[in-house]
Write a protein that holds these residues in place. Structure first.
Motif, PDB file in Angstrom:
ATOM      1  N   PRO A 117     -77.373  22.470  12.245  1.00 14.77           N
ATOM      2  CA  PRO A 117     -77.911  23.811  12.541  1.00 14.77           C
ATOM      3  C   PRO A 117     -76.801  24.851  12.592  1.00 14.77           C
ATOM      4  CG  PRO A 117     -78.779  22.146  14.052  1.00 14.77           C
ATOM      5  CD  PRO A 117     -77.682  21.485  13.287  1.00 14.77           C
ATOM      6  N   CYS A 118     -77.074  26.010  12.019  1.00 14.20           N
ATOM      7  CA  CYS A 118     -76.078  27.080  11.981  1.00 14.20           C
ATOM      8  C   CYS A 118     -76.021  27.784  13.328  1.00 14.20           C
ATOM      9  CB  CYS A 118     -76.445  28.071  10.894  1.00 14.20           C
ATOM     10  SG  CYS A 118     -75.275  29.423  10.711  1.00 14.20           S
ATOM     11  N   PRO A 119     -74.840  27.932  13.902  1.00 16.71           N
ATOM     12  CA  PRO A 119     -74.728  28.709  15.136  1.00 16.71           C
ATOM     13  C   PRO A 119     -74.967  30.187  14.840  1.00 16.71           C
ATOM     14  CG  PRO A 119     -72.558  28.154  14.308  1.00 16.71           C
ATOM     15  CD  PRO A 119     -73.555  27.444  13.422  1.00 16.71           C
ATOM     16  N   ASP A 120     -74.942  30.999  15.864  1.00 16.43           N
ATOM     17  CA  ASP A 120     -75.144  32.434  15.644  1.00 16.43           C
ATOM     18  C   ASP A 120     -74.158  32.946  14.605  1.00 16.43           C
ATOM     19  OD1 ASP A 120     -77.115  32.442  17.525  1.00 16.43           O
ATOM     20  OD2 ASP A 120     -75.787  33.064  19.165  1.00 16.43           O
ATOM     21  N   LYS A 121     -74.675  33.750  13.682  1.00 14.89           N
ATOM     22  CA  LYS A 121     -73.788  34.310  12.669  1.00 14.89           C
ATOM     23  C   LYS A 121     -72.784  35.255  13.334  1.00 14.89           C
ATOM     24  CE  LYS A 121     -76.778  33.955   8.617  1.00 14.89           C
ATOM     25  NZ  LYS A 121     -77.446  34.689   7.524  1.00 14.89           N
ATOM     26  N   PRO A 122     -71.595  35.335  12.786  1.00  7.13           N
ATOM     27  CA  PRO A 122     -70.592  36.212  13.387  1.00  7.13           C
ATOM     28  C   PRO A 122     -71.043  37.662  13.356  1.00  7.13           C
ATOM     29  CG  PRO A 122     -69.879  35.462  11.228  1.00  7.13           C
ATOM     30  CD  PRO A 122     -71.101  34.670  11.584  1.00  7.13           C
ATOM     31  N   ASP A 123     -70.659  38.408  14.368  1.00  6.62           N
ATOM     32  CA  ASP A 123     -71.003  39.820  14.442  1.00  6.62           C
ATOM     33  C   ASP A 123     -70.094  40.587  13.502  1.00  6.62           C
ATOM     34  OD1 ASP A 123     -71.710  42.362  15.042  1.00  6.62           O
ATOM     35  OD2 ASP A 123     -70.841  42.400  17.054  1.00  6.62           O
ATOM     36  N   VAL A 124     -70.566  40.776  12.261  1.00  7.96           N
ATOM     37  CA  VAL A 124     -69.723  41.424  11.257  1.00  7.96           C
ATOM     38  C   VAL A 124     -70.000  42.915  11.135  1.00  7.96           C
ATOM     39  CG1 VAL A 124     -69.500  39.318   9.915  1.00  7.96           C
ATOM     40  CG2 VAL A 124     -71.325  40.935   9.385  1.00  7.96           C
ATOM     41  N   GLU A 125     -71.085  43.375  11.779  1.00  5.28           N
ATOM     42  CA  GLU A 125     -71.429  44.789  11.624  1.00  5.28           C
ATOM     43  C   GLU A 125     -70.300  45.689  12.106  1.00  5.28           C
ATOM     44  OE1 GLU A 125     -75.159  45.711  13.367  1.00  5.28           O
ATOM     45  OE2 GLU A 125     -76.296  44.360  12.064  1.00  5.28           O
ATOM     46  N   ARG A 126     -69.678  45.291  13.225  1.00  8.86           N
ATOM     47  CA  ARG A 126     -68.587  46.095  13.762  1.00  8.86           C
ATOM     48  C   ARG A 126     -67.404  46.093  12.784  1.00  8.86           C
ATOM     49  NH1 ARG A 126     -66.851  44.269  19.515  1.00  8.86           N
ATOM     50  NH2 ARG A 126     -69.087  44.610  19.754  1.00  8.86           N
ATOM     51  N   GLN A 127     -67.133  44.923  12.196  1.00  7.20           N
ATOM     52  CA  GLN A 127     -66.032  44.801  11.234  1.00  7.20           C
ATOM     53  C   GLN A 127     -66.311  45.643   9.995  1.00  7.20           C
ATOM     54  OE1 GLN A 127     -63.260  43.110  11.655  1.00  7.20           O
ATOM     55  NE2 GLN A 127     -62.394  42.741   9.624  1.00  7.20           N
ATOM     56  N   VAL A 128     -67.530  45.552   9.464  1.00  9.03           N
ATOM     57  CA  VAL A 128     -67.879  46.290   8.267  1.00  9.03           C
ATOM     58  C   VAL A 128     -67.857  47.796   8.539  1.00  9.03           C
ATOM     59  CG1 VAL A 128     -69.725  46.745   6.594  1.00  9.03           C
ATOM     60  CG2 VAL A 128     -69.186  44.402   7.257  1.00  9.03           C
ATOM     61  N   ALA A 129     -68.309  48.200   9.733  1.00  4.40           N
ATOM     62  CA  ALA A 129     -68.289  49.624  10.078  1.00  4.40           C
ATOM     63  C   ALA A 129     -66.863  50.143  10.221  1.00  4.40           C
ATOM     64  CB  ALA A 129     -69.063  49.849  11.367  1.00  4.40           C
ATOM     65  N   LYS A 130     -65.993  49.307  10.756  1.00  3.22           N
ATOM     66  CA  LYS A 130     -64.602  49.727  10.968  1.00  3.22           C
ATOM     67  C   LYS A 130     -63.842  49.797   9.655  1.00  3.22           C
ATOM     68  CE  LYS A 130     -60.608  48.685  13.921  1.00  3.22           C
ATOM     69  NZ  LYS A 130     -60.044  47.732  14.926  1.00  3.22           N
ATOM     70  N   TYR A 131     -64.143  48.858   8.732  1.00  8.87           N
ATOM     71  CA  TYR A 131     -63.448  48.805   7.439  1.00  8.87           C
ATOM     72  C   TYR A 131     -64.479  48.837   6.313  1.00  8.87           C
ATOM     73  CZ  TYR A 131     -59.740  47.076  10.515  1.00  8.87           C
ATOM     74  OH  TYR A 131     -58.822  46.936  11.526  1.00  8.87           O
ATOM     75  N   PRO A 132     -65.170  49.971   6.115  1.00 10.24           N
ATOM     76  CA  PRO A 132     -66.269  50.003   5.139  1.00 10.24           C
ATOM     77  C   PRO A 132     -65.819  49.801   3.700  1.00 10.24           C
ATOM     78  CG  PRO A 132     -65.757  52.218   5.930  1.00 10.24           C
ATOM     79  CD  PRO A 132     -64.980  51.263   6.794  1.00 10.24           C
ATOM     80  N   ASP A 133     -64.547  50.054   3.415  1.00  9.51           N
ATOM     81  CA  ASP A 133     -64.059  49.930   2.043  1.00  9.51           C
ATOM     82  C   ASP A 133     -63.356  48.601   1.778  1.00  9.51           C
ATOM     83  OD1 ASP A 133     -64.961  52.509   1.429  1.00  9.51           O
ATOM     84  OD2 ASP A 133     -63.130  53.409   2.230  1.00  9.51           O
ATOM     85  N   GLN A 134     -63.431  47.667   2.737  1.00  6.06           N
ATOM     86  CA  GLN A 134     -62.650  46.438   2.602  1.00  6.06           C
ATOM     87  C   GLN A 134     -62.993  45.659   1.337  1.00  6.06           C
ATOM     88  OE1 GLN A 134     -60.193  45.563   4.666  1.00  6.06           O
ATOM     89  NE2 GLN A 134     -59.684  43.736   3.512  1.00  6.06           N
ATOM     90  N   PHE A 135     -64.291  45.494   1.067  1.00  8.07           N
ATOM     91  CA  PHE A 135     -64.685  44.739  -0.131  1.00  8.07           C
ATOM     92  C   PHE A 135     -64.174  45.430  -1.387  1.00  8.07           C
ATOM     93  CE2 PHE A 135     -67.664  44.269  -3.699  1.00  8.07           C
ATOM     94  CZ  PHE A 135     -67.526  42.918  -3.930  1.00  8.07           C
TER      95      PHE A 135
END
Length: 501
Positions: free
Chosen positions: A472-490
């Motif tokens: 079973p997969c544990p809770d997915k990592p909270d990436v929203e904060r990361q994506v919001a902080k670094y929106p151009d990372q990808f």
């Protein structure tokens, strides 16, 4: 106890005699050829007359002492190449600030960089790529100096105890320029070697016209549709590097990958559909790991494994969820290699274009001290020879089947057609945004034309994958904060890979 130096033309010979431990007859002879640029080529280093019971395990030669300022930086052969800017005010005299080791040493040169001044280049040539060859850099004991050092790891054997030699040489050269000029100097030497010429002369036609590599993980329902969708929408050719196609959980139960998760018939059909649509398809295997926790370990795991000089098996639990140790195999591992050759034959028979053999290029040049093996303890050359023969055998078994591995290395450049490079995604690769470390694309300067480089850790959503076979997969990592902080990372990671070539 004594040193004599003689010069004959541009050849300098140094002879040291006598040692408080090794005896009065202990003799070391080194030869260097002076260069017009003020540098030298170190051509030979040998020793004889060791009367102690000790073994020579490490040779450090040459040690080149050069000037150092507060802005001196190091160009290092790690990842894709980087420039390291230490805070020299915090470095004690004599302290080593960089030791390359043998893992992920992606090319055989380094340099001390002096912006606007004289930089200093050191490389390893000859057969260095086939031996335990490392680099070190240390703060000099004299203020304002830096020591650049070539280090050779010698086998521990009776044959090299009393007398032996360093089996390769190299060049030291002062120059004006930065990392690019250093990489180019090493590249120009490599272009003269038969092995580089042979690597560059291979047929790369199946790889040359690929527009985008997809790194997908999961069964057919997850991995196949994006290939068709992207090629249809864009008209571009995709190469699929397919992970998690196998029946075992990722990073467990290696080397027992077969059969496919969706069954052999469905797997063959999926491969054909993607190829008929124009895709290049290869799948993941691991070229050097055997799961110590798998019940089939008893079929030859222990006799195949790399053993450290501590007597412990070299194993790593890569997966933090299953925590199963994956033992690294020596080049002298016939039972492991037989299993892998059988697997690769089976995969080739499915119609795949190639296979990815993880870790060999970046990790298969370690010293092994397994007492069950015929090679001398710590003989890196023997381990490398074994792996090169193993890859040759996979090629011979499967003509036209293209092989890929992890990260470039001079050791295996002429054995694999392509290499996955994850270091354009420097930050996501767990290395952080260290202000003193700048990633640079030295590998594309040094290896261009002799091997295909591809890959990135870039993920649009930032969420890492989860193999359902882990449980079973544990809770997915909270990436929203990361994506919001670094929106151009990808976008940055994706663009960096393109710019780097």
């Amino acid at each position: 106890k004594s040193l004599s130096v003689t010069t004959n033309g541009n050849v300098v010979t140094a002879v040291w005699k006598g040692h408080p431990v090794c005896g009065d007859n202990f003799t070391v002879t080194a030869k260097m050829t002076l260069r017009p640029d003020g540098g030298f080529e170190y051509t030979s280093f040998d020793y004889s007359g060791n009367e102690s019971g000790l073994y020579v395990q490490r040779i450090a030669f040459p040690e080149v002492v050069v000037p150092r300022t507060a802005k001196t930086a190091l160009f290092r052969p790690r990842k894709a190449g980087d420039v390291f800017r230490p805070d020299w005010s915090k470095v004690k005299p004599g302290r080593t600030v960089y030791a390359s080791g043998l893992l992920f040493k992606v090319f055989n040169c380094m340099a001390a960089l002096e912006e606007g001044g004289v930089s200093h280049f050191l490389d390893q040539r000859g057969d260095a790529r086939l031996h335990g060859a490392m680099f070190e850099a240390a703060a000099g004991t004299v203020p304002g100096t830096l020591v650049l050092r070539n280090v050779y790891l010698s086998p521990v054997s009776e044959g090299t105890r009393k007398a032996g030699a360093m089996p390769y040489g190299g060049v030291y050269a002062p120059y004006r320029g930065g990392w690019y000029e250093a990489a180019l100097m090493h590249r120009r030497w490599m272009e003269t070697t038969p092995w580089f010429k042979a690597a560059a002369a291979r047929d790369f036609s199946k790889l040359r016209d690929i527009d985008l590599w997809m790194w997908s993980r999961g069964n057919i329902a997850v991995s196949e549709p994006p290939v068709h969708w992207f090629m249809k929408e864009t008209g571009l050719k995709v190469a699929l590097d397919w992970y998690w196609w196998h029946n075992v959980p990722y990073d467990t139960s290696y080397p027992f990958f077969w059969p496919p998760r969706d069954g052999e018939e469905a797997f063959r059909a999926a491969v054909k559909r993607m190829q008929d649509a124009g895709a290049f398809v290869q799948v993941y295997t691991n070229g050097m790991l055997w799961d110590e926790c798998d019940p089939r370990w008893s079929e030859g795991g222990l006799e195949s494994a790399i053993v450290r000089d501590t007597g412990r098996i070299y194993g790593i639990a890569f997966n933090p969820f299953t925590k199963k140790s994956q033992a690294h195999m020596c080049g002298e591992a016939p039972k492991f290699q037989a299993k892998m050759r059988a697997l690769e034959k089976t995969l080739a028979s499915t119609g795949l274009d190639g296979v990815y053999m993880d870790m060999i290029s970046c990790a298969a040049h370690q010293p092994c001290f397994n007492p069950r093996h015929a090679h001398a303890p710590g003989d890196v050359h023997a381990l490398i020879d074994g792996y090169r023969r193993y890859v040759d055998a996979v090629h011979a078994d499967n003509p036209g089947f293209l092989l890929s591995s992890e990260a470039t290395s001079e050791t295996y450049l002429d054995r694999f057609e392509s290499f996955i490079m994850l270091y354009s995604s420097w930050e996501r690769n767990g290395l952080g945004t260290l202000p003193e470390v700048e990633p640079v694309p030295a590998v594309t300067v040094i290896y261009r034309g002799a091997g295909v480089l591809y890959g990135s850790f870039a993920t649009p959503g930032g969420i890492p994958g989860w193999d359902p076979l882990w449980g079973p997969c544990p809770d997915k990592p909270d990436v929203e904060r990361q994506v919001a902080k670094y929106p151009d990372q990808f976008a940055v990671e994706f663009a960096r890979g393109i710019v780097w070539g």
